[in-house]
Motif scaffolding. Structure first.
Motif, PDB file in Angstrom:
ATOM      1  N   LEU A  51      -6.295  34.320 -21.626  1.00 52.08           N
ATOM      2  CA  LEU A  51      -6.983  33.150 -22.158  1.00 52.08           C
ATOM      3  C   LEU A  51      -7.128  33.342 -23.661  1.00 52.08           C
ATOM      4  N   VAL A  52      -6.657  32.381 -24.439  1.00 53.09           N
ATOM      5  CA  VAL A  52      -6.702  32.457 -25.901  1.00 53.09           C
ATOM      6  C   VAL A  52      -7.596  31.341 -26.417  1.00 53.09           C
ATOM      7  N   THR A  53      -8.554  31.700 -27.261  1.00 55.08           N
ATOM      8  CA  THR A  53      -9.471  30.716 -27.838  1.00 55.08           C
ATOM      9  C   THR A  53      -9.458  30.833 -29.354  1.00 55.08           C
ATOM     10  N   TYR A  54      -9.751  29.717 -30.015  1.00 50.67           N
ATOM     11  CA  TYR A  54      -9.842  29.666 -31.473  1.00 50.67           C
ATOM     12  C   TYR A  54     -11.203  29.098 -31.866  1.00 50.67           C
ATOM     13  N   HIS A  55     -11.779  29.656 -32.918  1.00 53.48           N
ATOM     14  CA  HIS A  55     -13.043  29.111 -33.415  1.00 53.48           C
ATOM     15  C   HIS A  55     -13.136  29.328 -34.916  1.00 53.48           C
ATOM     16  N   ALA A  56     -13.993  28.553 -35.548  1.00 51.21           N
ATOM     17  CA  ALA A  56     -14.194  28.635 -36.997  1.00 51.21           C
ATOM     18  C   ALA A  56     -15.541  29.268 -37.302  1.00 51.21           C
ATOM     19  N   GLU A  57     -15.644  29.879 -38.464  1.00 52.34           N
ATOM     20  CA  GLU A  57     -16.918  30.447 -38.895  1.00 52.34           C
ATOM     21  C   GLU A  57     -17.913  29.317 -39.137  1.00 52.34           C
ATOM     22  N   PRO A  58     -19.136  29.460 -38.629  1.00 51.64           N
ATOM     23  CA  PRO A  58     -20.124  28.385 -38.789  1.00 51.64           C
ATOM     24  C   PRO A  58     -20.372  28.039 -40.259  1.00 51.64           C
ATOM     25  N   GLY A  59     -20.534  26.765 -40.525  1.00 53.61           N
ATOM     26  CA  GLY A  59     -20.860  26.297 -41.861  1.00 53.61           C
ATOM     27  C   GLY A  59     -19.680  26.169 -42.799  1.00 53.61           C
ATOM     28  N   THR A  60     -18.467  26.367 -42.307  1.00 53.43           N
ATOM     29  CA  THR A  60     -17.287  26.305 -43.174  1.00 53.43           C
ATOM     30  C   THR A  60     -16.593  24.946 -43.049  1.00 53.43           C
ATOM     31  N   GLU A  61     -15.678  24.694 -43.982  1.00 55.54           N
ATOM     32  CA  GLU A  61     -14.876  23.483 -43.899  1.00 55.54           C
ATOM     33  C   GLU A  61     -13.995  23.489 -42.653  1.00 55.54           C
ATOM     34  N   SER A  62     -13.587  24.670 -42.225  1.00 55.64           N
ATOM     35  CA  SER A  62     -12.777  24.754 -41.009  1.00 55.64           C
ATOM     36  C   SER A  62     -13.571  24.314 -39.785  1.00 55.64           C
ATOM     37  N   GLU A  63     -14.842  24.649 -39.736  1.00 59.34           N
ATOM     38  CA  GLU A  63     -15.670  24.186 -38.620  1.00 59.34           C
ATOM     39  C   GLU A  63     -15.779  22.667 -38.638  1.00 59.34           C
ATOM     40  N   ALA A  64     -15.941  22.100 -39.837  1.00 59.45           N
ATOM     41  CA  ALA A  64     -15.988  20.643 -39.952  1.00 59.45           C
ATOM     42  C   ALA A  64     -14.670  20.023 -39.517  1.00 59.45           C
ATOM     43  N   GLY A  65     -13.566  20.675 -39.835  1.00 57.20           N
ATOM     44  CA  GLY A  65     -12.260  20.174 -39.424  1.00 57.20           C
ATOM     45  C   GLY A  65     -12.098  20.162 -37.919  1.00 57.20           C
ATOM     46  N   LEU A  66     -12.579  21.224 -37.243  1.00 52.64           N
ATOM     47  CA  LEU A  66     -12.513  21.250 -35.781  1.00 52.64           C
ATOM     48  C   LEU A  66     -13.387  20.160 -35.173  1.00 52.64           C
ATOM     49  N   ARG A  67     -14.554  19.905 -35.783  1.00 53.95           N
ATOM     50  CA  ARG A  67     -15.412  18.831 -35.270  1.00 53.95           C
ATOM     51  C   ARG A  67     -14.716  17.480 -35.380  1.00 53.95           C
ATOM     52  N   LEU A  68     -13.976  17.281 -36.483  1.00 53.59           N
ATOM     53  CA  LEU A  68     -13.234  16.032 -36.640  1.00 53.59           C
ATOM     54  C   LEU A  68     -12.165  15.906 -35.566  1.00 53.59           C
ATOM     55  N   LEU A  69     -11.454  17.003 -35.297  1.00 52.69           N
ATOM     56  CA  LEU A  69     -10.450  16.965 -34.243  1.00 52.69           C
ATOM     57  C   LEU A  69     -11.082  16.668 -32.888  1.00 52.69           C
ATOM     58  N   ALA A  70     -12.249  17.242 -32.638  1.00 53.63           N
ATOM     59  CA  ALA A  70     -12.929  16.995 -31.362  1.00 53.63           C
ATOM     60  C   ALA A  70     -13.322  15.531 -31.222  1.00 53.63           C
ATOM     61  N   SER A  71     -13.599  14.868 -32.335  1.00 53.21           N
ATOM     62  CA  SER A  71     -14.041  13.475 -32.272  1.00 53.21           C
ATOM     63  C   SER A  71     -12.900  12.519 -31.964  1.00 53.21           C
ATOM     64  N   VAL A  72     -11.655  12.920 -32.273  1.00 52.55           N
ATOM     65  CA  VAL A  72     -10.519  12.052 -31.989  1.00 52.55           C
ATOM     66  C   VAL A  72      -9.749  12.513 -30.776  1.00 52.55           C
ATOM     67  N   GLY A  73      -9.495  13.850 -30.692  1.00 51.97           N
ATOM     68  CA  GLY A  73      -8.869  14.433 -29.504  1.00 51.97           C
ATOM     69  C   GLY A  73      -7.464  13.938 -29.252  1.00 51.97           C
ATOM     70  N   THR A  74      -6.801  14.595 -28.324  1.00 48.11           N
ATOM     71  CA  THR A  74      -5.502  14.120 -27.846  1.00 48.11           C
ATOM     72  C   THR A  74      -5.161  14.837 -26.561  1.00 48.11           C
ATOM     73  N   GLY A  75      -4.964  14.075 -25.489  1.00 47.80           N
ATOM     74  CA  GLY A  75      -4.511  14.672 -24.243  1.00 47.80           C
ATOM     75  C   GLY A  75      -5.584  15.356 -23.445  1.00 47.80           C
ATOM     76  N   ARG A  76      -5.301  15.662 -22.187  1.00 51.44           N
ATOM     77  CA  ARG A  76      -6.210  16.391 -21.321  1.00 51.44           C
ATOM     78  C   ARG A  76      -5.513  17.656 -20.832  1.00 51.44           C
ATOM     79  N   LEU A  77      -6.278  18.471 -20.135  1.00 50.71           N
ATOM     80  CA  LEU A  77      -5.714  19.703 -19.581  1.00 50.71           C
ATOM     81  C   LEU A  77      -4.542  19.391 -18.670  1.00 50.71           C
TER      82      LEU A  77
END
Length: 319
Positions: free
Chosen positions: A269-295
């Motif tokens: 199992l491979v997971t990715y995460h961003a350091e809290p408070g960074t622009e990368s974390e904000a970028g992941l939140r943006l991706l989560a808000s639009v999303g694409t596809g399901r499992l």
């Protein structure tokens, strides 16, 4: 005349040659060491080979030159674990390289059977992956096959579901899809990691026909793969940092964790995460808000997740 190493010319229909793999692995490990690296005097003006000579390596390992020569020629039958340990110490092998040497020199009969089994991801694990909201996650198996993923992984890496099932493979994507070069800022490192992983696989499952076919295809189609495959480098990376260049949110710096399943060591199992408070974390939140596809879990059907932006295109569409 084709001057590539034999292992780089492996036909897609033939198993990998374990004796050739052992021979070239030992030769390349010996070539990277100089006498001064291991405390030997260097009378190097007339050295005809790069790195240590066979007799120097045999001396360091405490075995006869004839014995070591037979081993480097691919004849690892009946070699003891103690001798392999001594050679590994002499060659300054890493833990991953030591393990690879052992697999090459002392293959076991059960590997062929294990390699032929189709891989299935447990339904409960798929549910867990899907429940990791906001965390790109996927399950990877043998040969770097992508077995299952959640919508955040699809939003980050591209719509794997758009690929035929047999092409859902990290090595193929890395070397044969231009989108991967755009996505990974450090593509050279990603490519090197992928080849090192496949080398480890080749040591464990030399008779796996699908692995042989994959190596053969990549050797024919990618000059970069041929070059990296010929180095015989192996290593394991359970965690680290990747920099990605995403078409929607720009550059992301993400930490990844690779968690090998205790009941099936051929799946992780491979997971990715961003350091809290960074622009990368904000970028992941943006991706989560639009999303694409399901499992998908490799069943060949990917649809829109409830509430996801179904019209949002994959960041790097695959050809």
């Amino acid at each position: 005349m084709d001057d590539r190493p034999a292992s780089a010319r492996t036909p897609a229909t033939e198993p990998l040659d374990s004796r050739a793999e052992l021979s070239e692995f030992l030769r390349t490990r010996r070539a990277r060491l100089q006498p001064g690296d291991v405390g030997l005097p260097d009378f190097g003006r007339h050295r005809r080979v790069p790195g240590l000579r066979r007799e120097e390596l045999a001396q360091l390992a405490g075995v006869s030159v004839a014995y070591y020569t037979r081993l480097e020629q691919g004849n690892g039958r009946n070699v003891s674990g103690e001798v392999l340990d001594a050679i590994a110490r002499a060659l300054r092998l890493t833990d991953a390289e030591h393990s690879h040497l052992t697999h090459l020199a002392r293959p076991t009969a059960h590997k062929k059977k294990r390699a032929g089994r189709p891989q299935r991801v447990r339904p409960a694990l798929l549910q867990l992956v899907d429940a990791l909201d906001g965390v790109p996650a996927y399950v990877v198996g043998r040969r770097s096959d992508i077995l299952g993923w959640n919508r955040m992984a699809a939003a980050l890496f591209g719509d794997w579901g758009a690929l035929p099932q047999q092409e859902r493979n990290w090595a193929r994507i890395c070397f044969l899809h231009e989108g991967a070069r755009e996505l990974f800022v450090d593509w050279d490192q990603k490519a090197s990691d992928m080849v090192s992983f496949l080398r480890m696989e080749a040591g464990c499952f030399p008779n796996d026909p699908r692995l042989s076919a994959l190596v053969g295809e990549l050797s024919v189609k990618s000059e970069e793969f041929r070059r990296l495959w010929a180095t015989h480098d192996v290593r394991e990376k359970g965690h680290g940092v990747k920099r990605l260049r995403h078409g929607l949110v720009g550059e992301l710096t993400l930490s990844y964790e690779t968690l090998r399943l205790p009941d099936d060591h051929d799946q992780s199992l491979v997971t990715y995460h961003a350091e809290p408070g960074t622009e990368s974390e904000a970028g992941l939140r943006l991706l989560a808000s639009v999303g694409t596809g399901r499992l998908d879990a490799g069943r060949g059907v990917v649809g829109s997740a409830p509430g996801a932006g179904a019209d949002f295109p994959p960041p790097h569409p695959f050809p």
